[in-house]
Design a protein around this motif. Sequence first.
Motif, PDB file in Angstrom:
ATOM      1  N   GLY A 196      49.628  89.780  49.451  1.00 36.41           N
ATOM      2  CA  GLY A 196      51.223  90.825  48.706  1.00 36.41           C
ATOM      3  C   GLY A 196      52.082  91.043  47.459  1.00 36.41           C
ATOM      4  O   GLY A 196      50.780  90.618  46.768  1.00 36.41           O
ATOM      5  N   GLU A 197      53.040  91.325  47.358  1.00 32.72           N
ATOM      6  CA  GLU A 197      53.407  91.550  46.927  1.00 32.72           C
ATOM      7  C   GLU A 197      53.958  90.846  45.611  1.00 32.72           C
ATOM      8  O   GLU A 197      53.376  89.369  45.938  1.00 32.72           O
ATOM      9  CB  GLU A 197      55.061  91.867  46.350  1.00 32.72           C
ATOM     10  N   ASP A 198      53.411  90.829  44.297  1.00 34.10           N
ATOM     11  CA  ASP A 198      53.364  90.040  42.799  1.00 34.10           C
ATOM     12  C   ASP A 198      54.981  89.704  42.939  1.00 34.10           C
ATOM     13  O   ASP A 198      55.864  90.056  42.307  1.00 34.10           O
ATOM     14  CB  ASP A 198      52.156  90.624  41.748  1.00 34.10           C
ATOM     15  N   PRO A 199      54.758  88.246  43.107  1.00 36.76           N
ATOM     16  CA  PRO A 199      56.444  87.589  42.740  1.00 36.76           C
ATOM     17  C   PRO A 199      56.357  88.044  41.163  1.00 36.76           C
ATOM     18  O   PRO A 199      57.852  87.665  40.899  1.00 36.76           O
ATOM     19  CB  PRO A 199      55.901  86.122  43.310  1.00 36.76           C
ATOM     20  N   GLN A 200      55.130  88.214  40.391  1.00 31.70           N
ATOM     21  CA  GLN A 200      55.941  88.036  38.679  1.00 31.70           C
ATOM     22  C   GLN A 200      55.951  89.581  38.260  1.00 31.70           C
ATOM     23  O   GLN A 200      56.551  89.683  37.612  1.00 31.70           O
ATOM     24  CB  GLN A 200      54.867  87.548  38.218  1.00 31.70           C
ATOM     25  N   ALA A 201      55.711  90.903  39.217  1.00 31.64           N
ATOM     26  CA  ALA A 201      56.139  92.463  39.221  1.00 31.64           C
ATOM     27  C   ALA A 201      54.576  92.292  38.389  1.00 31.64           C
ATOM     28  O   ALA A 201      55.642  93.427  37.559  1.00 31.64           O
ATOM     29  CB  ALA A 201      57.193  92.168  39.176  1.00 31.64           C
TER      30      ALA A 201
END
Lengths: 82, 324
Positions: free
Chosen positions: A35-40
């Motif tokens: 999924g999406e990277d929590p650290q962006a």
Amino acid sequence: MKSPKEKWWSRARKARAELEARFLHHPEVSMIDLGEDPQAASAAPVLRLHVRHRGVALAGVPKDLQGIPVRVIYGSYELQNK
Amino acid sequence: MIIDKRTLAHARLALREAARNFLFDPNVHLIDFGYPIQKGHLNESELAIRFHVREKLSNVALETAAETGQTRPIPAAIGGFKTDVPQAKYGLHYTGSWGNFQPRVEPRAGRAEIMRGGISISNEYQYTYGTLGGLVIDRATGAEMMLSNWHVLVGRWGARPGQRILQAGLGDGGTYKDVAATLVRDAMSANLDAAVAALNGKRGLLNQQLGLKPVTGIARAELGMDVVKSGRKTGVTYGRVTAIEGIAKMNYDRIERIIRHVITIEPRRSFEEVSAGGDSGSWWLETKSMAAVGLHFAGSNAPERALANDMQSVLNALNVAIAV
């Protein structure tokens, strides 16, 4: 988020299977997903190891697998009947 | 006025502080966050913590009331927000006389003569409730069935096909008079928290979701997809797909199981709720197309996240199709 190509997904699934074999049995691990990277930090999806308690340090978690970054995030889930 | 997340977070803290100190004051009816009233009009360029009082007291009366412990002066500011003290009296909005007073039944919690997705359901043994997901058709026989979770329709390892399914669920006051279906099969052996029950023909089940448009078909969840669901507990809520192809470990009737094909859904904006206990079994639909993408089964409150099984995997494992 733009979804990567099928070739990327094939590699990601292999990496997820490897992560599953190594960590899913760990009592602290509640889920593994893509999924999406929590650290962006990554524009592409990342492998996410969800752990049941905040701040838990899992030994031996690689920084990436098959070139896909691995992140440890907090996530403790319950069935949602009442 | 658009309130940014930071301001809203500060306002919530201030509201908590205000409620802790003043909500038990007998003169205070309501505390909220909104536009202050100035010279009889809402001032929409400012925001305030508002204390709605039953009676606005003059300075002398306020001092006297404070001295006798009947009320307390409200500070000029709380948590960095100005305060406002409008006078208001609020009453319950019921109709009819007390002699024939009927408590209002929440439409999702009560028995529905015509059923649709988003309403209360349970099996006959567990005093709980989950959500009736929606109408599906048996690919082999064409029979009409309802789709929900294993832990809502089955619930116990000893359960057998034929187990009765109640609408409304037992936890919502359903009884054996409310049997609507019987359990047919489940998909736990395929690592999916899903099951179907055949309608008993006494009540119809429409291809509709309470509060939403009809389901149009099926779609694959994609990262960033906007989704919506209609659930027994939290009603219609919106979210965004933030992860797919998940593998989760969950406890079912005291046994840990692996659940595959998991989609993760998170709020579109901070502080929004996506799901809560009682929403299990509801269908996540792509907001744009109303196509079903996931079968909700679990979640967490902090951080706010919902977990759903990929709908195509569920339908294939149960050999059913969505009725459109």
